[in-house]
Scaffold this motif. Sequence first.
Motif, PDB file in Angstrom:
ATOM      1  N   GLN A   1       0.821  -1.204   0.000  1.00 18.33           N
ATOM      2  CA  GLN A   1       0.000   0.000   0.000  1.00 18.33           C
ATOM      3  C   GLN A   1       0.861   1.262   0.000  1.00 18.33           C
ATOM      4  OE1 GLN A   1      -2.288  -0.964   3.500  1.00 18.33           O
ATOM      5  NE2 GLN A   1      -4.066  -1.609   2.297  1.00 18.33           N
TER       6      GLN A   1
ATOM      7  N   LYS B   1      -1.028   0.418 -10.199  1.00 25.76           N
ATOM      8  CA  LYS B   1      -2.112  -0.545 -10.386  1.00 25.76           C
ATOM      9  C   LYS B   1      -1.705  -1.937  -9.916  1.00 25.76           C
ATOM     10  CE  LYS B   1      -4.220   1.867 -14.280  1.00 25.76           C
ATOM     11  NZ  LYS B   1      -4.473   1.848 -15.721  1.00 25.76           N
ATOM     12  N   GLU B   2      -0.482  -2.339 -10.252  1.00 24.07           N
ATOM     13  CA  GLU B   2      -0.020  -3.683  -9.884  1.00 24.07           C
ATOM     14  C   GLU B   2       0.125  -3.843  -8.372  1.00 24.07           C
ATOM     15  OE1 GLU B   2       3.556  -4.458 -12.099  1.00 24.07           O
ATOM     16  OE2 GLU B   2       2.509  -4.311 -14.033  1.00 24.07           O
TER      17      GLU B   2
ATOM     18  N   SER C   1      -1.222  -1.944  -6.024  1.00 23.14           N
ATOM     19  CA  SER C   1      -2.536  -1.764  -5.402  1.00 23.14           C
ATOM     20  C   SER C   1      -3.355  -3.055  -5.500  1.00 23.14           C
ATOM     21  CB  SER C   1      -3.269  -0.610  -6.076  1.00 23.14           C
ATOM     22  OG  SER C   1      -4.511  -0.387  -5.478  1.00 23.14           O
ATOM     23  N   HIS C   2      -3.308  -3.684  -6.659  1.00 22.14           N
ATOM     24  CA  HIS C   2      -4.035  -4.941  -6.857  1.00 22.14           C
ATOM     25  C   HIS C   2      -3.484  -6.033  -5.930  1.00 22.14           C
ATOM     26  CE1 HIS C   2      -6.266  -8.122  -8.815  1.00 22.14           C
ATOM     27  NE2 HIS C   2      -5.131  -8.775  -9.010  1.00 22.14           N
TER      28      HIS C   2
ATOM     29  N   GLN D   1      -4.722  -5.416  -2.422  1.00 15.76           N
ATOM     30  CA  GLN D   1      -6.140  -5.762  -2.292  1.00 15.76           C
ATOM     31  C   GLN D   1      -6.333  -7.273  -2.225  1.00 15.76           C
ATOM     32  OE1 GLN D   1      -7.979  -3.796  -5.600  1.00 15.76           O
ATOM     33  NE2 GLN D   1      -7.859  -1.771  -4.664  1.00 15.76           N
ATOM     34  N   LYS D   2      -5.530  -7.987  -2.972  1.00 12.39           N
ATOM     35  CA  LYS D   2      -5.604  -9.448  -2.964  1.00 12.39           C
ATOM     36  C   LYS D   2      -5.260  -9.997  -1.569  1.00 12.39           C
ATOM     37  CE  LYS D   2      -3.902 -13.312  -5.728  1.00 12.39           C
ATOM     38  NZ  LYS D   2      -3.005 -13.713  -6.824  1.00 12.39           N
TER      39      LYS D   2
ATOM     40  N   LYS E   1      -8.129  -9.249   0.903  1.00 15.33           N
ATOM     41  CA  LYS E   1      -9.228 -10.206   0.756  1.00 15.33           C
ATOM     42  C   LYS E   1      -8.879 -11.530   1.430  1.00 15.33           C
ATOM     43  CE  LYS E   1     -11.134  -8.320  -3.509  1.00 15.33           C
ATOM     44  NZ  LYS E   1     -11.299  -8.504  -4.953  1.00 15.33           N
TER      45      LYS E   1
END
Length: 93
Positions: free
Chosen positions: A47, A63-64, A66-67, A70-71, A74
């Motif tokens: 982050q 984007k990479e 951040s993704h 987020q993964k 989750k």
Amino acid sequence: MLYNEKVEALVNEISELEYVQKFKKAEQNLHAKTELFDLQTQMKGLQRDAVLYRKIGKMQAYKETSHAAQKIEKQLKKDPLVQQYFFDVARCK
């Protein structure tokens, strides 16, 4: 009764409350699962990197990372211990 004795008695009473006992148990269980803390550390690092990439205009890297963060988030939210912890915290409010 001296002030310190009253404080100690109050602390003892609070520590015996059911929801305090549940919180302590949940905290012990979480600390026993060090991989959760490792994932959390990884997520926070991603982050931070994502924010930095966005500030310097590296949108693909943003984007990479951040993704990836987020993964991990989750994955953490799906863990039964984490779900139980949030359930117990919500009930105490």
